[in-house]
Design a protein around this motif. Sequence first.
Motif, PDB file in Angstrom:
ATOM      1  N   MET A 182       0.824  -1.205   0.000  1.00 22.30           N
ATOM      2  CA  MET A 182       0.000   0.000   0.000  1.00 22.30           C
ATOM      3  C   MET A 182       0.864   1.264   0.000  1.00 22.30           C
ATOM      4  SD  MET A 182      -3.089  -0.969  -0.269  1.00 22.30           S
ATOM      5  CE  MET A 182      -4.255   0.233   0.358  1.00 22.30           C
ATOM      6  N   TYR A 183       1.956   1.245   0.742  1.00 21.94           N
ATOM      7  CA  TYR A 183       2.846   2.413   0.732  1.00 21.94           C
ATOM      8  C   TYR A 183       3.443   2.611  -0.661  1.00 21.94           C
ATOM      9  CZ  TYR A 183       2.650   1.869   5.836  1.00 21.94           C
ATOM     10  OH  TYR A 183       2.223   1.747   7.141  1.00 21.94           O
ATOM     11  N   GLU A 184       3.765   1.511  -1.325  1.00 23.07           N
ATOM     12  CA  GLU A 184       4.321   1.632  -2.661  1.00 23.07           C
ATOM     13  C   GLU A 184       3.271   2.147  -3.650  1.00 23.07           C
ATOM     14  OE1 GLU A 184       7.229   1.985  -5.314  1.00 23.07           O
ATOM     15  OE2 GLU A 184       7.470   1.531  -3.187  1.00 23.07           O
ATOM     16  N   SER A 185       2.009   1.822  -3.409  1.00 16.00           N
ATOM     17  CA  SER A 185       0.946   2.370  -4.252  1.00 16.00           C
ATOM     18  C   SER A 185       0.852   3.883  -4.087  1.00 16.00           C
ATOM     19  CB  SER A 185      -0.398   1.717  -3.907  1.00 16.00           C
ATOM     20  OG  SER A 185      -0.390   0.343  -4.238  1.00 16.00           O
ATOM     21  N   MET A 186       1.045   4.357  -2.865  1.00 17.92           N
ATOM     22  CA  MET A 186       1.071   5.804  -2.655  1.00 17.92           C
ATOM     23  C   MET A 186       2.229   6.427  -3.428  1.00 17.92           C
ATOM     24  SD  MET A 186       0.280   5.878   1.460  1.00 17.92           S
ATOM     25  CE  MET A 186       0.201   7.670   1.619  1.00 17.92           C
ATOM     26  N   ARG A 187       3.392   5.808  -3.349  1.00 19.87           N
ATOM     27  CA  ARG A 187       4.563   6.345  -4.059  1.00 19.87           C
ATOM     28  C   ARG A 187       4.317   6.374  -5.563  1.00 19.87           C
ATOM     29  NH1 ARG A 187       7.159   2.775  -0.239  1.00 19.87           N
ATOM     30  NH2 ARG A 187       8.181   4.003   1.411  1.00 19.87           N
ATOM     31  N   ALA A 248       3.404   6.186   9.383  1.00 20.65           N
ATOM     32  CA  ALA A 248       4.122   5.591   8.255  1.00 20.65           C
ATOM     33  C   ALA A 248       3.653   6.179   6.928  1.00 20.65           C
ATOM     34  CB  ALA A 248       3.925   4.074   8.262  1.00 20.65           C
ATOM     35  N   MET A 249       2.352   6.436   6.801  1.00 18.07           N
ATOM     36  CA  MET A 249       1.859   7.110   5.590  1.00 18.07           C
ATOM     37  C   MET A 249       2.464   8.503   5.469  1.00 18.07           C
ATOM     38  SD  MET A 249      -2.187   6.171   5.421  1.00 18.07           S
ATOM     39  CE  MET A 249      -2.762   4.487   5.184  1.00 18.07           C
ATOM     40  N   ARG A 250       2.554   9.180   6.580  1.00 14.12           N
ATOM     41  CA  ARG A 250       3.168  10.515   6.570  1.00 14.12           C
ATOM     42  C   ARG A 250       4.627  10.431   6.118  1.00 14.12           C
ATOM     43  NH1 ARG A 250       2.734  15.502   9.250  1.00 14.12           N
ATOM     44  NH2 ARG A 250       4.557  16.721   8.644  1.00 14.12           N
ATOM     45  N   ASP A 251       5.338   9.414   6.575  1.00 12.69           N
ATOM     46  CA  ASP A 251       6.728   9.245   6.155  1.00 12.69           C
ATOM     47  C   ASP A 251       6.816   9.090   4.638  1.00 12.69           C
ATOM     48  OD1 ASP A 251       7.693   9.441   8.731  1.00 12.69           O
ATOM     49  OD2 ASP A 251       7.847   7.270   9.028  1.00 12.69           O
ATOM     50  N   VAL A 252       5.880   8.321   4.069  1.00  9.21           N
ATOM     51  CA  VAL A 252       5.875   8.130   2.619  1.00  9.21           C
ATOM     52  C   VAL A 252       5.652   9.464   1.913  1.00  9.21           C
ATOM     53  CG1 VAL A 252       4.641   7.081   0.689  1.00  9.21           C
ATOM     54  CG2 VAL A 252       5.138   5.721   2.735  1.00  9.21           C
ATOM     55  N   VAL A 253       4.670  10.210   2.364  1.00  7.16           N
ATOM     56  CA  VAL A 253       4.356  11.503   1.747  1.00  7.16           C
ATOM     57  C   VAL A 253       5.537  12.462   1.880  1.00  7.16           C
ATOM     58  CG1 VAL A 253       2.876  13.536   1.968  1.00  7.16           C
ATOM     59  CG2 VAL A 253       1.867  11.258   1.985  1.00  7.16           C
ATOM     60  N   ASP A 254       6.216  12.403   3.035  1.00  5.77           N
ATOM     61  CA  ASP A 254       7.339  13.309   3.268  1.00  5.77           C
ATOM     62  C   ASP A 254       8.560  12.995   2.404  1.00  5.77           C
ATOM     63  OD1 ASP A 254       5.935  14.822   5.055  1.00  5.77           O
ATOM     64  OD2 ASP A 254       6.863  13.977   6.855  1.00  5.77           O
ATOM     65  N   GLU A 255       8.568  11.817   1.767  1.00  5.68           N
ATOM     66  CA  GLU A 255       9.638  11.520   0.821  1.00  5.68           C
ATOM     67  C   GLU A 255       9.586  12.444  -0.397  1.00  5.68           C
ATOM     68  OE1 GLU A 255       9.389   7.422  -0.296  1.00  5.68           O
ATOM     69  OE2 GLU A 255       9.363   6.708   1.786  1.00  5.68           O
ATOM     70  N   PHE A 256       8.437  13.094  -0.587  1.00  7.49           N
ATOM     71  CA  PHE A 256       8.193  13.946  -1.746  1.00  7.49           C
ATOM     72  C   PHE A 256       7.866  15.345  -1.241  1.00  7.49           C
ATOM     73  CE2 PHE A 256       7.297   9.600  -2.717  1.00  7.49           C
ATOM     74  CZ  PHE A 256       7.745   9.397  -4.010  1.00  7.49           C
ATOM     75  N   LEU A 261      -0.957  15.165   3.515  1.00  4.68           N
ATOM     76  CA  LEU A 261      -1.718  13.996   3.937  1.00  4.68           C
ATOM     77  C   LEU A 261      -2.921  14.481   4.734  1.00  4.68           C
ATOM     78  CD1 LEU A 261      -1.646  10.826   3.971  1.00  4.68           C
ATOM     79  CD2 LEU A 261      -0.672  11.029   6.268  1.00  4.68           C
ATOM     80  N   ILE A 262      -4.107  14.150   4.238  1.00  2.00           N
ATOM     81  CA  ILE A 262      -5.372  14.546   4.867  1.00  2.00           C
ATOM     82  C   ILE A 262      -6.095  13.269   5.291  1.00  2.00           C
ATOM     83  CG2 ILE A 262      -7.552  15.774   4.557  1.00  2.00           C
ATOM     84  CD1 ILE A 262      -6.214  17.291   2.222  1.00  2.00           C
ATOM     85  N   GLY A 263      -6.579  13.214   6.517  1.00  2.54           N
ATOM     86  CA  GLY A 263      -7.239  12.017   7.014  1.00  2.54           C
ATOM     87  C   GLY A 263      -8.732  12.222   7.217  1.00  2.54           C
ATOM     88  N   GLU A 264      -9.560  11.288   6.705  1.00  2.00           N
ATOM     89  CA  GLU A 264     -10.997  11.345   6.960  1.00  2.00           C
ATOM     90  C   GLU A 264     -11.278  10.756   8.331  1.00  2.00           C
ATOM     91  OE1 GLU A 264     -15.285   9.979   5.067  1.00  2.00           O
ATOM     92  OE2 GLU A 264     -13.608   8.588   5.061  1.00  2.00           O
ATOM     93  N   LEU A 265     -11.867  11.556   9.216  1.00  2.00           N
ATOM     94  CA  LEU A 265     -12.083  11.156  10.605  1.00  2.00           C
ATOM     95  C   LEU A 265     -13.428  11.676  11.098  1.00  2.00           C
ATOM     96  CD1 LEU A 265      -8.566  12.323  11.761  1.00  2.00           C
ATOM     97  CD2 LEU A 265      -9.265   9.926  11.727  1.00  2.00           C
ATOM     98  N   ASN A 279       4.459  14.974  17.960  1.00  2.00           N
ATOM     99  CA  ASN A 279       5.339  15.963  17.334  1.00  2.00           C
ATOM    100  C   ASN A 279       4.946  16.229  15.873  1.00  2.00           C
ATOM    101  OD1 ASN A 279       6.973  16.218  19.690  1.00  2.00           O
ATOM    102  ND2 ASN A 279       8.014  14.315  19.124  1.00  2.00           N
ATOM    103  N   LEU A 280       3.631  16.222  15.625  1.00  2.00           N
ATOM    104  CA  LEU A 280       3.072  16.498  14.293  1.00  2.00           C
ATOM    105  C   LEU A 280       3.596  15.512  13.247  1.00  2.00           C
ATOM    106  CD1 LEU A 280       3.137  20.405  14.196  1.00  2.00           C
ATOM    107  CD2 LEU A 280       1.336  18.882  15.039  1.00  2.00           C
ATOM    108  N   SER A 281       3.701  14.244  13.637  1.00  2.00           N
ATOM    109  CA  SER A 281       4.198  13.215  12.726  1.00  2.00           C
ATOM    110  C   SER A 281       3.072  12.471  12.022  1.00  2.00           C
ATOM    111  CB  SER A 281       5.046  12.205  13.512  1.00  2.00           C
ATOM    112  OG  SER A 281       4.244  11.571  14.518  1.00  2.00           O
ATOM    113  N   GLY A 282       1.817  12.890  12.218  1.00  2.63           N
ATOM    114  CA  GLY A 282       0.686  12.214  11.602  1.00  2.63           C
ATOM    115  C   GLY A 282       0.158  12.977  10.399  1.00  2.63           C
ATOM    116  N   ALA A 283      -1.146  13.036  10.261  1.00  5.40           N
ATOM    117  CA  ALA A 283      -1.749  13.750   9.139  1.00  5.40           C
ATOM    118  C   ALA A 283      -1.491  15.247   9.261  1.00  5.40           C
ATOM    119  CB  ALA A 283      -3.248  13.471   9.086  1.00  5.40           C
ATOM    120  N   HIS A 284      -1.188  15.878   8.123  1.00  4.42           N
ATOM    121  CA  HIS A 284      -1.090  17.339   8.142  1.00  4.42           C
ATOM    122  C   HIS A 284      -2.427  17.951   8.541  1.00  4.42           C
ATOM    123  CE1 HIS A 284       2.166  16.316   5.184  1.00  4.42           C
ATOM    124  NE2 HIS A 284       2.792  17.329   5.766  1.00  4.42           N
TER     125      HIS A 284
END
Length: 522
Positions: A182-187, A248-256, A261-265, A279-284
Amino acid sequence: MDGSWWRDGVVYQVYPRSFADANGDGIGDLEGIRGKLPYLAELGVDALWISPIYPSPMADFGYDVSDYRGIDPLFGDIGTLDALIADAHALGLKVILDFVPNHSSDEHPWFRESRRSRDSAYRDWYIWRDPAPDGGPPNNWLSNFGGSAWTFDAATGQYYLHLFLDKQPDLNWRHPPLREAMYESMRFWLRRGVDGFRVDVIYHVMKDAAFRDNPPNPDFRQGIDADAHRFLPVHTADLPETQGVVAAMRDVVDEFPGRVLIGELYLPLDRLVVYYGENLSGAHLPFNFLLIGTPWDARSIGDLIKRYEAALPPGGWPNWVLGNHDKPRIASRVGAAQARVAAMLLLTLRGTPTMYYGDEIGMRDVPIPFDEVRDPFELNEPHKGLGRDPQRTPMRWFPRSGAGFTRSTPWLRIGDDVDTCNVATQADDPRSMLSLYKALLRLRRDTPALHGGDVTVLAASDAVLAYERRSAGDRRIVVLNLTDAPAALPLPEPTGVVLLSTHGDEVRGELRPNEARIYRAS
């Protein structure tokens, strides 16, 4: 974080089936969206979020994904999306895709292989369980679309989990190979220039490892509430382990660089803010839908603003939403006159606003006869008024048959107010809803206090909400009359000029019914 586009800008949600049909089949498509990019740029938004366009059997209109790295032919192809992204970027627009990590389609190759046998290499990519001792489902978990969340697979003698349709089996995020795929699909999409993701039901991805029953909901109303609300989802939503997936999704997004990253909640405020991460490591931007359910009165909204601002973690950036493809439109909830007040509220609060297509022309929910219903939620929970078709009807571009959306029969009916509720008609009317949105978006973009300043609630009377936006000495005062009667200002009138009124003039003094104003405070 200063100057990030997702902080200063405005997001515009496009429901692709309903925005613009270029090939004439009655269903919106990517070429249709591409052709309307100049409209979005002229409107004054900064990013478009496109609901799912991946290959899909369309059991839930794209939220049942059969290939995370493709485009459904109904909408076009990858080349069309590439051209859309290039055109958007040339116009200064960002492009955000939906990402659907909780479940796939049952026609995804992963699931087909998973259900082939218990020994399949993909078996653990999904959530399979033995029957209960009586042969029934493993526990009492319910689908959000009604009925049990478990479906029995006779070929392998086990149940698979689906928190939505049985055509949408849940992925097993406790399984490392699934996560990496799934992370690779994001990339894959980020490499193609996509500017970020809105992540569907991100708070559902982890489930209780012990598969314990959910407890009864003491507030459940039989015959009124959706069946899924019979139990509290304490073991199927918002588990602590979810934060690791979000990080981990945030880490993937931060590679670019420069992506979001927006989360539906759909969560209470105290849980919503947790998704900013340590430390703001989740969804923007953990989506804040609280305005949708808050009573439409000055005291309630003022209290929400204060509570939300107080709950944000240090450095966390707020965001606001008035509607989306799952909720009734704002003009239907509060009426046409108050929808103008709502527009000023959304575009002057501190934080990133997300607009829903058509709200800028005042579109309302369109009643859909039951024999025309397309939404599986309504079909599974008939006649409870829970269906989402009414807020997904086609965009109105012109006052004619098909509304400029299509040259054939639209997939959902358009509605009977198309003569006045359309872009072309309103573009020439300085007092129209569209003209108001354009003025608000222009003022927001040009005013640091509005797109980046602090907010302070000044007063909330029985009728009027007032708050200040301030940035480096630049002060703007916003006052909103949330009633259909004249209302006194709840504070001394600012001595500066009236920059904008929802009534389209610069009258001072007592607020007129359904009026909101922005003052430049001296």
